[in-house]
Design a protein around this motif. Structure first.
Motif, PDB file in Angstrom:
ATOM      1  N   ARG A   1       0.830  -1.214   0.000  1.00 38.56           N
ATOM      2  CA  ARG A   1       0.000   0.000   0.000  1.00 38.56           C
ATOM      3  C   ARG A   1       0.866   1.266   0.000  1.00 38.56           C
ATOM      4  O   ARG A   1       0.535   2.248  -0.659  1.00 38.56           O
ATOM      5  CB  ARG A   1      -0.941  -0.006   1.197  1.00 38.56           C
ATOM      6  CG  ARG A   1      -2.054  -1.010   1.063  1.00 38.56           C
ATOM      7  CD  ARG A   1      -2.999  -0.940   2.249  1.00 38.56           C
ATOM      8  NE  ARG A   1      -4.012  -1.971   2.153  1.00 38.56           N
ATOM      9  CZ  ARG A   1      -4.410  -2.732   3.155  1.00 38.56           C
ATOM     10  NH1 ARG A   1      -3.892  -2.551   4.358  1.00 38.56           N
ATOM     11  NH2 ARG A   1      -5.336  -3.646   2.983  1.00 38.56           N
ATOM     12  N   MET A   2       1.970   1.227   0.757  1.00 40.88           N
ATOM     13  CA  MET A   2       2.859   2.383   0.799  1.00 40.88           C
ATOM     14  C   MET A   2       3.497   2.613  -0.568  1.00 40.88           C
ATOM     15  O   MET A   2       3.625   3.753  -1.025  1.00 40.88           O
ATOM     16  CB  MET A   2       3.945   2.189   1.863  1.00 40.88           C
ATOM     17  CG  MET A   2       4.775   3.429   2.112  1.00 40.88           C
ATOM     18  SD  MET A   2       5.953   3.206   3.462  1.00 40.88           S
ATOM     19  CE  MET A   2       4.834   2.915   4.823  1.00 40.88           C
ATOM     20  N   ALA A   3       3.902   1.540  -1.248  1.00 38.21           N
ATOM     21  CA  ALA A   3       4.505   1.669  -2.581  1.00 38.21           C
ATOM     22  C   ALA A   3       3.492   2.240  -3.569  1.00 38.21           C
ATOM     23  O   ALA A   3       3.834   3.098  -4.389  1.00 38.21           O
ATOM     24  CB  ALA A   3       5.012   0.308  -3.060  1.00 38.21           C
TER      25      ALA A   3
ATOM     26  N   HIS B   1       0.951   4.190  -2.807  1.00 37.64           N
ATOM     27  CA  HIS B   1       0.764   5.585  -2.421  1.00 37.64           C
ATOM     28  C   HIS B   1       1.918   6.441  -2.936  1.00 37.64           C
ATOM     29  O   HIS B   1       1.707   7.530  -3.486  1.00 37.64           O
ATOM     30  CB  HIS B   1       0.644   5.708  -0.902  1.00 37.64           C
ATOM     31  CG  HIS B   1       0.479   7.113  -0.438  1.00 37.64           C
ATOM     32  ND1 HIS B   1       1.565   7.889  -0.081  1.00 37.64           N
ATOM     33  CD2 HIS B   1      -0.624   7.877  -0.292  1.00 37.64           C
ATOM     34  CE1 HIS B   1       1.126   9.079   0.271  1.00 37.64           C
ATOM     35  NE2 HIS B   1      -0.202   9.107   0.153  1.00 37.64           N
ATOM     36  N   ASP B   2       3.155   5.938  -2.749  1.00 39.59           N
ATOM     37  CA  ASP B   2       4.336   6.674  -3.233  1.00 39.59           C
ATOM     38  C   ASP B   2       4.299   6.843  -4.745  1.00 39.59           C
ATOM     39  O   ASP B   2       4.627   7.902  -5.275  1.00 39.59           O
ATOM     40  CB  ASP B   2       5.619   5.962  -2.812  1.00 39.59           C
ATOM     41  CG  ASP B   2       5.851   5.992  -1.310  1.00 39.59           C
ATOM     42  OD1 ASP B   2       5.163   6.778  -0.619  1.00 39.59           O
ATOM     43  OD2 ASP B   2       6.697   5.214  -0.830  1.00 39.59           O
ATOM     44  N   GLU B   3       3.889   5.811  -5.446  1.00 39.90           N
ATOM     45  CA  GLU B   3       3.791   5.872  -6.903  1.00 39.90           C
ATOM     46  C   GLU B   3       2.748   6.901  -7.337  1.00 39.90           C
ATOM     47  O   GLU B   3       2.979   7.676  -8.258  1.00 39.90           O
ATOM     48  CB  GLU B   3       3.424   4.493  -7.444  1.00 39.90           C
ATOM     49  CG  GLU B   3       3.360   4.402  -8.947  1.00 39.90           C
ATOM     50  CD  GLU B   3       3.003   3.004  -9.405  1.00 39.90           C
ATOM     51  OE1 GLU B   3       2.092   2.875 -10.224  1.00 39.90           O
ATOM     52  OE2 GLU B   3       3.649   2.051  -8.930  1.00 39.90           O
TER      53      GLU B   3
ATOM     54  N   THR C   1       1.810   9.509  -5.627  1.00 38.42           N
ATOM     55  CA  THR C   1       2.366  10.817  -5.294  1.00 38.42           C
ATOM     56  C   THR C   1       3.359  11.264  -6.368  1.00 38.42           C
ATOM     57  O   THR C   1       3.349  12.427  -6.792  1.00 38.42           O
ATOM     58  CB  THR C   1       3.044  10.776  -3.912  1.00 38.42           C
ATOM     59  OG1 THR C   1       2.101  10.328  -2.944  1.00 38.42           O
ATOM     60  CG2 THR C   1       3.550  12.143  -3.518  1.00 38.42           C
ATOM     61  N   GLU C   2       4.186  10.351  -6.814  1.00 37.44           N
ATOM     62  CA  GLU C   2       5.152  10.676  -7.882  1.00 37.44           C
ATOM     63  C   GLU C   2       4.431  11.050  -9.171  1.00 37.44           C
ATOM     64  O   GLU C   2       4.876  11.943  -9.887  1.00 37.44           O
ATOM     65  CB  GLU C   2       6.087   9.486  -8.121  1.00 37.44           C
ATOM     66  CG  GLU C   2       7.078   9.245  -7.013  1.00 37.44           C
ATOM     67  CD  GLU C   2       7.887   7.967  -7.220  1.00 37.44           C
ATOM     68  OE1 GLU C   2       7.791   7.361  -8.324  1.00 37.44           O
ATOM     69  OE2 GLU C   2       8.593   7.574  -6.294  1.00 37.44           O
ATOM     70  N   ASP C   3       3.338  10.365  -9.477  1.00 41.45           N
ATOM     71  CA  ASP C   3       2.578  10.657 -10.685  1.00 41.45           C
ATOM     72  C   ASP C   3       1.977  12.059 -10.645  1.00 41.45           C
ATOM     73  O   ASP C   3       1.892  12.724 -11.670  1.00 41.45           O
ATOM     74  CB  ASP C   3       1.456   9.627 -10.897  1.00 41.45           C
ATOM     75  CG  ASP C   3       2.011   8.270 -11.330  1.00 41.45           C
ATOM     76  OD1 ASP C   3       3.191   8.190 -11.720  1.00 41.45           O
ATOM     77  OD2 ASP C   3       1.234   7.280 -11.282  1.00 41.45           O
ATOM     78  N   LYS C   4       1.572  12.523  -9.475  1.00 41.67           N
ATOM     79  CA  LYS C   4       1.003  13.851  -9.329  1.00 41.67           C
ATOM     80  C   LYS C   4       2.053  14.934  -9.556  1.00 41.67           C
ATOM     81  O   LYS C   4       1.764  16.001 -10.082  1.00 41.67           O
ATOM     82  CB  LYS C   4       0.370  14.036  -7.955  1.00 41.67           C
ATOM     83  CG  LYS C   4      -0.916  13.269  -7.773  1.00 41.67           C
ATOM     84  CD  LYS C   4      -1.482  13.489  -6.397  1.00 41.67           C
ATOM     85  CE  LYS C   4      -2.740  12.658  -6.179  1.00 41.67           C
ATOM     86  NZ  LYS C   4      -3.269  12.819  -4.829  1.00 41.67           N
TER      87      LYS C   4
END
Length: 102
Positions: free
Chosen positions: A89-91, A93-95, A97-100
């Motif tokens: 789930r953290m990965a 979420h991080d992905e 966030t990076e896309d944004k």
């Protein structure tokens, strides 16, 4: 039922571990149960003639009785699998966030 038999026969109660348990999901609720309990429930459900009702105790000692047809998921939940799910789930979420940012 299995818990009642153990009690009547004087067998020691199963040790409760809050790190490894099973989730029994039924219509409208989820129950946290021990391995012995889930094995007894699965034996009843696997019989040729499925029982109308299931009776069991959760890891906290509460007694439950519910229609057998309402049980639709039994899942093992260990410390390792929960940690892997949190990391996944953290990965994700991080992905996201990076896309944004891009």
């Amino acid at each position: 039922m299995i818990n009642r038999l153990q009690h009547l026969l004087g067998e020691p109660a199963e040790a409760i571990s809050f790190t490894d348990f099973y989730e029994l999901e039924a219509l409208g609720d989820m129950y946290i149960v021990a391995l012995g309990t889930v094995l007894a429930i699965e034996r009843q459900l696997d019989q040729g003639a499925t029982p109308d009702w299931l009776e069991f105790h959760d890891v906290f000692g509460a007694r439950h009785r519910l229609p057998a047809r309402c049980v639709y998921r039994v899942t093992e939940s260990t410390r390792t699998t929960r940690a892997a799910m949190r990391a996944f789930r953290m990965a994700i979420h991080d992905e996201a966030t990076e896309d944004k940012v891009d």
